[in-house]
Design a protein around this motif. Structure first.
Motif, short mmCIF file in Angstrom:
data_model
loop_
_atom_site.label_atom_id
_atom_site.label_comp_id
_atom_site.label_asym_id
_atom_site.label_seq_id
_atom_site.Cartn_x
_atom_site.Cartn_y
_atom_site.Cartn_z
N VAL A 2 -8.65 -6.77 4.12
CA VAL A 2 -8.69 -5.75 3.08
C VAL A 2 -7.85 -4.57 3.54
CG1 VAL A 2 -10.14 -4.16 1.76
CG2 VAL A 2 -11.00 -6.45 2.32
N VAL A 3 -6.96 -4.12 2.67
CA VAL A 3 -6.17 -2.91 2.92
C VAL A 3 -6.57 -1.91 1.85
CG1 VAL A 3 -3.85 -1.91 3.00
CG2 VAL A 3 -4.25 -4.21 3.91
N VAL A 4 -6.88 -0.69 2.26
CA VAL A 4 -7.30 0.35 1.32
C VAL A 4 -6.23 1.43 1.29
CG1 VAL A 4 -9.07 2.06 0.77
CG2 VAL A 4 -9.72 -0.12 1.83
N GLY A 5 -5.75 1.74 0.10
CA GLY A 5 -4.76 2.81 -0.06
C GLY A 5 -3.76 2.46 -1.13
N GLY A 6 -3.11 3.49 -1.68
CA GLY A 6 -2.16 3.27 -2.76
C GLY A 6 -0.76 3.75 -2.46
N GLY A 7 -0.51 4.19 -1.23
CA GLY A 7 0.81 4.69 -0.88
C GLY A 7 1.65 3.65 -0.15
N ASN A 8 2.83 4.08 0.30
CA ASN A 8 3.76 3.17 0.96
C ASN A 8 3.19 2.57 2.24
OD1 ASN A 8 5.74 3.35 -0.98
ND2 ASN A 8 6.84 4.99 0.05
N SER A 9 2.44 3.34 3.01
CA SER A 9 1.88 2.80 4.25
C SER A 9 0.94 1.64 3.97
CB SER A 9 1.14 3.89 5.04
OG SER A 9 2.03 4.87 5.46
N ALA A 10 0.09 1.79 2.97
CA ALA A 10 -0.83 0.71 2.60
C ALA A 10 -0.04 -0.49 2.08
CB ALA A 10 -1.81 1.20 1.54
N GLY A 11 0.96 -0.24 1.26
CA GLY A 11 1.77 -1.32 0.72
C GLY A 11 2.50 -2.10 1.81
N GLN A 12 3.09 -1.38 2.76
CA GLN A 12 3.79 -2.03 3.86
C GLN A 12 2.82 -2.84 4.72
OE1 GLN A 12 5.67 1.38 5.60
NE2 GLN A 12 7.40 1.31 4.20
N VAL A 15 1.95 -6.10 2.84
CA VAL A 15 3.05 -7.08 2.91
C VAL A 15 3.11 -7.70 4.31
CG1 VAL A 15 5.57 -7.34 2.87
CG2 VAL A 15 4.40 -6.04 1.06
N PHE A 16 2.98 -6.88 5.34
CA PHE A 16 3.01 -7.40 6.71
C PHE A 16 1.85 -8.38 6.93
CE2 PHE A 16 1.35 -7.25 11.02
CZ PHE A 16 2.46 -7.70 11.73
N LEU A 17 0.64 -7.97 6.56
CA LEU A 17 -0.54 -8.82 6.77
C LEU A 17 -0.47 -10.11 5.95
CD1 LEU A 17 -3.26 -6.06 6.91
CD2 LEU A 17 -2.52 -7.53 8.80
N LYS A 23 -5.18 -14.44 2.73
CA LYS A 23 -5.40 -13.60 1.55
C LYS A 23 -5.50 -12.14 1.98
CE LYS A 23 -6.60 -13.38 -2.90
NZ LYS A 23 -5.88 -13.99 -4.00
N VAL A 24 -4.84 -11.27 1.25
CA VAL A 24 -4.92 -9.83 1.48
C VAL A 24 -5.33 -9.18 0.17
CG1 VAL A 24 -3.65 -7.73 2.08
CG2 VAL A 24 -3.13 -9.88 3.27
N TYR A 25 -6.39 -8.38 0.24
CA TYR A 25 -6.84 -7.60 -0.92
C TYR A 25 -6.37 -6.17 -0.71
CZ TYR A 25 -9.87 -11.57 -1.82
OH TYR A 25 -10.35 -12.83 -2.06
N LEU A 26 -5.66 -5.63 -1.68
CA LEU A 26 -5.19 -4.25 -1.63
C LEU A 26 -6.00 -3.44 -2.62
CD1 LEU A 26 -3.20 -2.07 -0.65
CD2 LEU A 26 -1.60 -2.88 -2.41
N ALA A 27 -6.91 -2.60 -2.11
CA ALA A 27 -7.78 -1.77 -2.94
C ALA A 27 -7.12 -0.42 -3.17
CB ALA A 27 -9.14 -1.59 -2.28
#
Length: 152
Positions: A2-12, A15-17, A23-27
């Motif tokens: 699980v990745v939490v965040g809506g900015g570029n750091s969370a997005g990067q 993508v890396f994970l 499976k990666v969940y982006l909250a």
């Protein structure tokens, strides 16, 4: 994962994970992935089949014993709760530490940054029988993102 965040750091990070996890969940707290993220990165996330974007979503609870076991997410528009079995949560929630949701056994300083590393070795809560790792919190096995740890 699980990745939490809506900015570029969370997005990067998502993508890396996605390159190493099934499976990666982006909250994302907001309703629009493009709000605080570069358009090229948001498109890349949308095109990555093993990333699931969860908009309007925040962390409600994390559970586990010595290790993280589940993360409970809530959709802030529908109230729908999603409980995920996961060994890891990565938090990329901005320059201001948004740590008020953490349990009291994860110590914070006067500015709400999470106390980590050698600073927590003297804590009465530290009970691991070893020195804490660099970004490890006062709860052994729980690590803080660098954005929530004070700069030393």
């Amino acid at each position: 994962m699980v990745v939490v965040g809506g900015g570029n750091s969370a997005g990067q990070a998502a993508v890396f994970l996605a390159g190493v996890a099934r499976k990666v969940y982006l909250a994302v707290r907001h309703s629009d992935l493009y709000k605080d993220m570069s358009a090229y990165l948001a498109r890349r996330i949308e095109e990555t089949p093993n990333i699931q974007v969860l908009l309007n979503t925040t962390v409600r609870r994390m559970t586990g014993d010595k290790h993280l076991r589940t993360v409970e997410l809530v959709n802030n528009q529908t109230g729908e709760v999603l409980t995920l079995k996961t060994p890891a949560l990565f938090s990329f929630i901005g320059a201001l530490p948004r740590t008020d949701w953490l349990p009291p056994d994860i110590e914070k300083d006067g500015k709400n940054f999470i106390r980590t590393g050698v600073v927590v070795a003297q804590s009465p809560r530290w009970n691991a029988g070893r020195q804490p790792f660099l970004l490890e919190t006062s709860r052994p096995g729980v690590f803080a993102p660098a954005t929530c740890a004070p700069v030393r």
